[in-house]
Scaffold this motif. Structure first.
Motif, mmCIF file in Angstrom:
data_model
loop_
_atom_site.group_PDB
_atom_site.id
_atom_site.type_symbol
_atom_site.label_atom_id
_atom_site.label_comp_id
_atom_site.label_asym_id
_atom_site.label_seq_id
_atom_site.Cartn_x
_atom_site.Cartn_y
_atom_site.Cartn_z
ATOM 1 N N TYR A 119 0.820 -1.210 0.000
ATOM 2 C CA TYR A 119 0.000 0.000 0.000
ATOM 3 C C TYR A 119 0.854 1.261 0.000
ATOM 4 O O TYR A 119 0.420 2.305 -0.516
ATOM 5 C CB TYR A 119 -0.943 -0.013 1.206
ATOM 6 C CG TYR A 119 -2.076 -0.986 1.056
ATOM 7 C CD1 TYR A 119 -2.992 -0.855 0.012
ATOM 8 C CD2 TYR A 119 -2.230 -2.058 1.931
ATOM 9 C CE1 TYR A 119 -4.029 -1.748 -0.148
ATOM 10 C CE2 TYR A 119 -3.264 -2.974 1.777
ATOM 11 C CZ TYR A 119 -4.164 -2.811 0.737
ATOM 12 O OH TYR A 119 -5.188 -3.709 0.574
ATOM 13 N N PHE A 120 2.056 1.181 0.550
ATOM 14 C CA PHE A 120 2.968 2.329 0.505
ATOM 15 C C PHE A 120 3.350 2.653 -0.938
ATOM 16 O O PHE A 120 3.285 3.812 -1.372
ATOM 17 C CB PHE A 120 4.216 2.031 1.339
ATOM 18 C CG PHE A 120 5.282 3.078 1.232
ATOM 19 C CD1 PHE A 120 5.145 4.299 1.884
ATOM 20 C CD2 PHE A 120 6.428 2.849 0.472
ATOM 21 C CE1 PHE A 120 6.134 5.269 1.776
ATOM 22 C CE2 PHE A 120 7.412 3.819 0.364
ATOM 23 C CZ PHE A 120 7.265 5.028 1.023
ATOM 24 N N PHE A 121 3.727 1.613 -1.702
ATOM 25 C CA PHE A 121 4.103 1.837 -3.092
ATOM 26 C C PHE A 121 2.895 2.195 -3.951
ATOM 27 O O PHE A 121 3.010 3.005 -4.884
ATOM 28 C CB PHE A 121 4.813 0.605 -3.658
ATOM 29 C CG PHE A 121 6.265 0.532 -3.291
ATOM 30 C CD1 PHE A 121 7.213 1.228 -4.013
ATOM 31 C CD2 PHE A 121 6.689 -0.220 -2.203
ATOM 32 C CE1 PHE A 121 8.553 1.173 -3.683
ATOM 33 C CE2 PHE A 121 8.026 -0.277 -1.857
ATOM 34 C CZ PHE A 121 8.966 0.421 -2.598
ATOM 35 N N VAL A 122 1.737 1.603 -3.665
ATOM 36 C CA VAL A 122 0.523 1.974 -4.392
ATOM 37 C C VAL A 122 0.197 3.444 -4.159
ATOM 38 O O VAL A 122 -0.196 4.170 -5.085
ATOM 39 C CB VAL A 122 -0.657 1.074 -3.965
ATOM 40 C CG1 VAL A 122 -1.983 1.638 -4.477
ATOM 41 C CG2 VAL A 122 -0.468 -0.339 -4.499
ATOM 42 N N ALA A 123 0.357 3.891 -2.911
ATOM 43 C CA ALA A 123 0.089 5.295 -2.593
ATOM 44 C C ALA A 123 1.043 6.216 -3.338
ATOM 45 O O ALA A 123 0.633 7.259 -3.875
ATOM 46 C CB ALA A 123 0.201 5.517 -1.084
ATOM 47 N N ILE A 124 2.332 5.830 -3.391
ATOM 48 C CA ILE A 124 3.314 6.670 -4.080
ATOM 49 C C ILE A 124 3.027 6.712 -5.580
ATOM 50 O O ILE A 124 2.920 7.786 -6.191
ATOM 51 C CB ILE A 124 4.743 6.163 -3.826
ATOM 52 C CG1 ILE A 124 5.135 6.394 -2.366
ATOM 53 C CG2 ILE A 124 5.741 6.846 -4.761
ATOM 54 C CD1 ILE A 124 6.500 5.861 -2.015
ATOM 55 N N PHE A 125 2.914 5.520 -6.199
ATOM 56 C CA PHE A 125 2.705 5.465 -7.645
ATOM 57 C C PHE A 125 1.323 5.962 -8.057
ATOM 58 O O PHE A 125 1.116 6.301 -9.223
ATOM 59 C CB PHE A 125 2.912 4.031 -8.153
ATOM 60 C CG PHE A 125 4.349 3.584 -8.133
ATOM 61 C CD1 PHE A 125 5.287 4.178 -8.949
ATOM 62 C CD2 PHE A 125 4.768 2.572 -7.285
ATOM 63 C CE1 PHE A 125 6.612 3.770 -8.927
ATOM 64 C CE2 PHE A 125 6.088 2.155 -7.261
ATOM 65 C CZ PHE A 125 7.018 2.753 -8.081
ATOM 66 N N GLY A 126 0.389 5.957 -7.140
ATOM 67 C CA GLY A 126 -0.935 6.482 -7.454
ATOM 68 C C GLY A 126 -1.073 7.955 -7.151
ATOM 69 O O GLY A 126 -1.708 8.703 -7.895
ATOM 70 N N PHE A 127 -0.457 8.410 -6.053
ATOM 71 C CA PHE A 127 -0.605 9.805 -5.630
ATOM 72 C C PHE A 127 0.117 10.763 -6.571
ATOM 73 O O PHE A 127 -0.421 11.834 -6.905
ATOM 74 C CB PHE A 127 -0.066 9.970 -4.203
ATOM 75 C CG PHE A 127 -0.076 11.388 -3.705
ATOM 76 C CD1 PHE A 127 -1.265 11.989 -3.314
ATOM 77 C CD2 PHE A 127 1.099 12.128 -3.637
ATOM 78 C CE1 PHE A 127 -1.282 13.298 -2.863
ATOM 79 C CE2 PHE A 127 1.093 13.432 -3.192
ATOM 80 C CZ PHE A 127 -0.106 14.022 -2.804
ATOM 81 N N LEU A 128 1.308 10.415 -7.006
ATOM 82 C CA LEU A 128 2.076 11.326 -7.848
ATOM 83 C C LEU A 128 1.389 11.611 -9.188
ATOM 84 O O LEU A 128 1.281 12.780 -9.585
ATOM 85 C CB LEU A 128 3.488 10.768 -8.066
ATOM 86 C CG LEU A 128 4.389 10.740 -6.818
ATOM 87 C CD1 LEU A 128 5.741 10.134 -7.151
ATOM 88 C CD2 LEU A 128 4.560 12.148 -6.249
ATOM 89 N N PRO A 129 0.907 10.582 -9.930
ATOM 90 C CA PRO A 129 0.193 10.898 -11.179
ATOM 91 C C PRO A 129 -1.070 11.720 -10.957
ATOM 92 O O PRO A 129 -1.338 12.665 -11.707
ATOM 93 C CB PRO A 129 -0.133 9.512 -11.761
ATOM 94 C CG PRO A 129 0.869 8.607 -11.169
ATOM 95 C CD PRO A 129 1.108 9.125 -9.800
ATOM 96 N N ILE A 130 -1.861 11.363 -9.937
ATOM 97 C CA ILE A 130 -3.081 12.127 -9.667
ATOM 98 C C ILE A 130 -2.738 13.570 -9.310
ATOM 99 O O ILE A 130 -3.410 14.517 -9.752
ATOM 100 C CB ILE A 130 -3.893 11.457 -8.538
ATOM 101 C CG1 ILE A 130 -4.434 10.105 -9.008
ATOM 102 C CG2 ILE A 130 -5.044 12.351 -8.093
ATOM 103 C CD1 ILE A 130 -5.163 9.340 -7.931
#
Length: 343
Positions: A215-226
Motif C-alpha cells: 500500500y505504501f508503493f501503491v500510494a506513491i505510484f498512485g498519488f504522484l500521477p493524480i
C-alpha cells in the motif's frame, strides 16, 4: 513483447525455492451458481467487447500513424495510450473467455505471477500516460507560444520511456511482495485474474508487513500521477477563466475535454473497484466491478477520442477510405486477370 516479459519474470525473478502452491483456481464469474445459465451470453459479451476494444484502439494507432497532421505530441501520447489499453485488456479477458469456454479455472503459479505483473505494468502505463497528456494540455493552453519548444519529440519520447520504466518498477515491486509468501491457506482466487491483494489474503503466514509495503508503493505510484493531473488542470482552469470571450474559453477547454473524460473514467472505475471491495466484501460484486474496470475503460477510450475529436474522425475516414479503395482495386485487377485467362 508479452512472451518476452513472461520469460523475464519466470526465469529472472522467481527464486529456486518456489512457493508450495503450484497452481491457483480463478473463481471469477464462471463459478457463480446464479450465473451458470448465462455463461454462453457472458462468453459472447466479453468476446465482443474484447474485439471492439482491440479494433478501436488499433484504428486509433493506424489513423495517427497514417496522417502526418496528427504527428503531434498529443496524438503521440494517444497512440501509446491505445497500445497500453490493448495490452491491459489482453492480460485478463482472453484467459477469462477461455476459462468460460472450456470450464476450467486453473492457472499455474508462474502464470499467475506473469499475469499479475503484466496487468500492473499496463495499468500503470495508462496512469503515467494520462499524466503526460495532462502536462501536454497544460503547456498547450498555459504556454501556447513555447509549446513547440517545450513539447519537442525528444521530451515526448523521454516521457513515454519514463512511464514504461516506472511502471515496470511498480510491477516488479508487487512481484517481489508476492514472492515473499511461503505458503497459502487457500488456492481459490475470488476473481477472474490474479490480484496481488487477493493473493496476500490467501497467505497462511503473517502479511502485515507485505500489506504495508504494497500500500505504501501503491500510494506513491498512485498519488504522484493524480497530483500531476490535478495540478495541470488547476492551472488550465485558471488560465481558461482569464480568457475574455466565452467562445475562446469553450475552444480552449474543448482541446482537453476528451482527455478529462478519459481521466474521470479511468480513475472513477478504479476507485469504484476498491470502494466496492472495501464495503461489500462480496466476491461476485468484486469480480463484476473488476470486469467493468478492465473491459469498459479500454473499450470506451477510442470512442471518447474519436467522437469528440474531428481530426481523429477525419484521419479514420481517410485511412479506411484509402484501404477500401486499394482492396477494391485489387479485387478488380484479380477479376480482370481471371477474365483475360478465360478469353
Amino acid at each position: 513483447y508479452m512472451h518476452m516479459y513472461s520469460f523475464f519474470i519466470i526465469f529472472s525473478i522467481i527464486p529456486g525455492n518456489l512457493t508450495s502452491a503450484s497452481e491457483f483456481f480463478l473463481m471469477g464469474l464462471s463459478e457463480d451458481p446464479d450465473l451458470q445459465p448465462f455463461l454462453p451470453f457472458l462468453f459472447g459479451l466479453f468476446l465482443s467487447m474484447y474485439l471492439v476494444t482491440m479494433l478501436g484502439n488499433l484504428l486509433i494507432i493506424l489513423a495517427v500513424a497514417s496522417d502526418s497532421h496528427l504527428h503531434t505530441p498529443m496524438y503521440f501520447f494517444l497512440s501509446n495510450l491505445s497500445l497500453a489499453d490493448m495490452g491491459f485488456i489482453s492480460t485478463t479477458i482472453p484467459k477469462m473467455i477461455v476459462n468460460i469456454q472450456i470450464h476450467s479455472r486453473v492457472i499455474s503459479y508462474a502464470g499467475c505471477l506473469t499475469q499479475m505483473s503484466i496487468f500492473i505494468l499496463f495499468g500503470s502505463i495508462d496512469d503515467m500516460l494520462l499524466t503526460a497528456m495532462a502536462y501536454d494540455r497544460f503547456v498547450a493552453i498555459c504556454h501556447p507560444l513555447h509549446y513547440p519548444v517545450i513539447m519537442n519529440p525528444r521530451l515526448c519520447c523521454i516521457l513515454v520511456l519514463l512511464s514504461f520504466f516506472i511502471s515496470l518498477l511498480e510491477s516488479q515491486v508487487h512481484n517481489w511482495i508476492v514472492l515473499q509468501l511461503t505458503c497459502f491457506s487457500d488456492l481459490e482466487i475470488s476473481n477472474f485474474f490474479c490480484d496481488p491483494s487477493l493473493l496476500l489474503k490467501l497467505a497462511c503466514s503473517d502479511t502485515y508487513t507485505n500489506n504495508i509495503i504494497m500500500y505504501f508503493f501503491v500510494a506513491i505510484f498512485g498519488f504522484l500521477p493524480i497530483s500531476g493531473i490535478l495540478f495541470s488542470y488547476s492551472k488550465i482552469v485558471s488560465s481558461i477563466l482569464r480568457v475574455p470571450s466565452s467562445g475562446g474559453r469553450y475552444k480552449a477547454f474543448s482541446t482537453c475535454g476528451s482527455h478529462l473524460a478519459v481521466v474521470c473514467l479511468f480513475y472513477g472505475t478504479g476507485i469504484g473497484v476498491y470502494l466496492s471491495s472495501a464495503i461489500s466484501h462480496s466476491p461476485r460484486k468484486d469480480a463484476v466491478a473488476s470486469a467493468i474496470y478492465t473491459v469498459v475503460t479500454p473499450m470506451l477510450n477510442p470512442f471518447i477520442y474519436s467522437l469528440r475529436n474531428r481530426d481523429i474522425k477525419r484521419a479514420m475516414r481517410s485511412f479506411l477510405g484509402r484501404n477500401l479503395i486499394s482492396v477494391s482495386m485489387e479485387c478488380r485487377l484479380k477479376n480482370a486477370e481471371k477474365l483475360s485467362l478465360y478469353t
